[in-house]
Design a protein around this motif. Structure first.
Motif, PDB file in Angstrom:
ATOM      1  N   ARG A 126      -7.020   7.706   1.369  1.00 56.89           N
ATOM      2  CA  ARG A 126      -5.938   8.079   0.463  1.00 56.89           C
ATOM      3  C   ARG A 126      -4.849   7.009   0.333  1.00 56.89           C
ATOM      4  N   LEU A 127      -5.056   5.846   0.947  1.00 57.71           N
ATOM      5  CA  LEU A 127      -4.094   4.757   0.807  1.00 57.71           C
ATOM      6  C   LEU A 127      -4.496   3.919  -0.397  1.00 57.71           C
ATOM      7  N   VAL A 128      -3.544   3.711  -1.305  1.00 57.49           N
ATOM      8  CA  VAL A 128      -3.773   2.929  -2.510  1.00 57.49           C
ATOM      9  C   VAL A 128      -3.178   1.543  -2.279  1.00 57.49           C
ATOM     10  N   SER A 160       0.859  -1.177   0.000  1.00 58.55           N
ATOM     11  CA  SER A 160       0.000   0.000   0.000  1.00 58.55           C
ATOM     12  C   SER A 160       0.895   1.227   0.000  1.00 58.55           C
ATOM     13  N   VAL A 161       0.383   2.293  -0.581  1.00 58.12           N
ATOM     14  CA  VAL A 161       1.150   3.535  -0.708  1.00 58.12           C
ATOM     15  C   VAL A 161       0.173   4.707  -0.704  1.00 58.12           C
ATOM     16  N   TRP A 162       0.599   5.812  -0.148  1.00 59.48           N
ATOM     17  CA  TRP A 162      -0.243   7.010  -0.133  1.00 59.48           C
ATOM     18  C   TRP A 162      -0.405   7.529  -1.554  1.00 59.48           C
ATOM     19  N   ASP A 163      -1.588   8.009  -1.872  1.00 57.76           N
ATOM     20  CA  ASP A 163      -1.877   8.448  -3.240  1.00 57.76           C
ATOM     21  C   ASP A 163      -1.034   9.636  -3.694  1.00 57.76           C
ATOM     22  N   TRP A 164      -0.500  10.407  -2.771  1.00 59.03           N
ATOM     23  CA  TRP A 164       0.327  11.546  -3.167  1.00 59.03           C
ATOM     24  C   TRP A 164       1.753  11.130  -3.564  1.00 59.03           C
ATOM     25  N   ARG A 165       2.123   9.914  -3.319  1.00 56.77           N
ATOM     26  CA  ARG A 165       3.453   9.426  -3.700  1.00 56.77           C
ATOM     27  C   ARG A 165       3.409   8.897  -5.137  1.00 56.77           C
ATOM     28  N   GLN A 166       3.254   9.847  -6.066  1.00 59.12           N
ATOM     29  CA  GLN A 166       3.066   9.491  -7.469  1.00 59.12           C
ATOM     30  C   GLN A 166       4.284   8.783  -8.064  1.00 59.12           C
ATOM     31  N   GLY A 167       5.482   9.165  -7.678  1.00 58.09           N
ATOM     32  CA  GLY A 167       6.680   8.484  -8.178  1.00 58.09           C
ATOM     33  C   GLY A 167       6.707   7.028  -7.766  1.00 58.09           C
ATOM     34  N   ALA A 168       6.354   6.771  -6.521  1.00 60.54           N
ATOM     35  CA  ALA A 168       6.312   5.385  -6.041  1.00 60.54           C
ATOM     36  C   ALA A 168       5.216   4.602  -6.771  1.00 60.54           C
ATOM     37  N   LEU A 169       4.065   5.210  -6.968  1.00 61.07           N
ATOM     38  CA  LEU A 169       2.988   4.531  -7.701  1.00 61.07           C
ATOM     39  C   LEU A 169       3.436   4.177  -9.117  1.00 61.07           C
ATOM     40  N   ARG A 170       4.124   5.098  -9.786  1.00 61.26           N
ATOM     41  CA  ARG A 170       4.619   4.806 -11.137  1.00 61.26           C
ATOM     42  C   ARG A 170       5.602   3.640 -11.115  1.00 61.26           C
ATOM     43  N   LEU A 171       6.492   3.615 -10.128  1.00 56.31           N
ATOM     44  CA  LEU A 171       7.447   2.514 -10.012  1.00 56.31           C
ATOM     45  C   LEU A 171       6.711   1.192  -9.834  1.00 56.31           C
ATOM     46  N   TYR A 172       5.788   1.134  -8.884  1.00 53.08           N
ATOM     47  CA  TYR A 172       5.086  -0.115  -8.614  1.00 53.08           C
ATOM     48  C   TYR A 172       4.313  -0.590  -9.837  1.00 53.08           C
ATOM     49  N   GLU A 173       3.617   0.312 -10.476  1.00 54.83           N
ATOM     50  CA  GLU A 173       2.831  -0.079 -11.650  1.00 54.83           C
ATOM     51  C   GLU A 173       3.732  -0.489 -12.809  1.00 54.83           C
ATOM     52  N   SER A 174       4.910   0.119 -12.914  1.00 52.48           N
ATOM     53  CA  SER A 174       5.845  -0.283 -13.980  1.00 52.48           C
ATOM     54  C   SER A 174       6.398  -1.687 -13.742  1.00 52.48           C
ATOM     55  N   ARG A 175       6.300  -2.178 -12.517  1.00 49.50           N
ATOM     56  CA  ARG A 175       6.784  -3.510 -12.171  1.00 49.50           C
ATOM     57  C   ARG A 175       5.649  -4.528 -12.064  1.00 49.50           C
ATOM     58  N   GLY A 176       4.505  -4.184 -12.623  1.00 45.05           N
ATOM     59  CA  GLY A 176       3.413  -5.142 -12.713  1.00 45.05           C
ATOM     60  C   GLY A 176       2.406  -5.118 -11.586  1.00 45.05           C
TER      61      GLY A 176
END
Length: 173
Positions: free
Chosen positions: A165-167, A137-153
């Motif tokens: 706000r937790l994704v 899980s990651v806070w929605d404002w951490r867009q860089g982290a979200l991009r990293l996680y989604e880029s890794r599947g």
């Protein structure tokens, strides 16, 4: 951390932390930085002023002060660049599901593949232990982290946590 412009960038080395030795200090320091940054970001999102003298909330102190006890039964990996610890990831496992509990790269080392290497190391460790999926899980404002996680599947899923706000994300191993 300085980088020599004439040397090629070194890839991070990922290794299992030994929480019975000096790695415990490194893990405690990295987790403290992660938690302090998270608390600061929460204040920024809520538009409140943090008290710089305030200690970490009680629920986090054990992770910083006694990581060996706090992370007993967890897998803790460290990222190193030029023999310096520059990141940490904490992975818990239960009933075939691995969960990334903490992932932190030292700000000065960002952009050098530390987060990607830690994430890949955690997924590899989960697979080696027989897990069928990894979640985090990651806070929605951490867009860089979200991009990293989604880029890794990792894919967004309905939340298993009631914090606003937790994704929540999951990926098969």
């Amino acid at each position: 951390m300085s980088v020599d412009a004439h040397r090629p960038l070194e890839r991070p080395v990922i290794r299992v932390a030994d929480l019975t030795g000096p790695d415990a200090i490194e893990v405690g320091s990295a987790v403290r930085a992660y938690l302090l940054q998270t608390e600061l970001e929460k204040h920024q999102q809520e538009r409140t002023v943090p008290d710089p003298a305030a200690p970490l909330p009680e629920r986090y102190r054990r992770e910083v002060e006694t990581p060996a006890a706090a992370y007993a039964g967890h897998r803790v990996l460290l990222a190193q660049l030029e023999e310096r610890v520059v990141g940490v990831v904490v992975l818990s496992e239960r009933e075939g599901i691995a969960e990334i509990k903490r992932l932190w790269a030292v700000p000065a080392a960002r952009g050098r593949g530390v987060g990607s290497a830690l994430l890949d190391g955690a997924v590899h460790a989960a697979a080696a232990s027989g897990a069928t999926e990894v979640r985090l899980s990651v806070w929605d404002w951490r867009q860089g982290a979200l991009r990293l996680y989604e880029s890794r599947g990792f894919e967004r899923v309905p939340s298993w946590d009631d914090r606003e706000r937790l994704v929540c994300l999951v990926r098969p191993v």
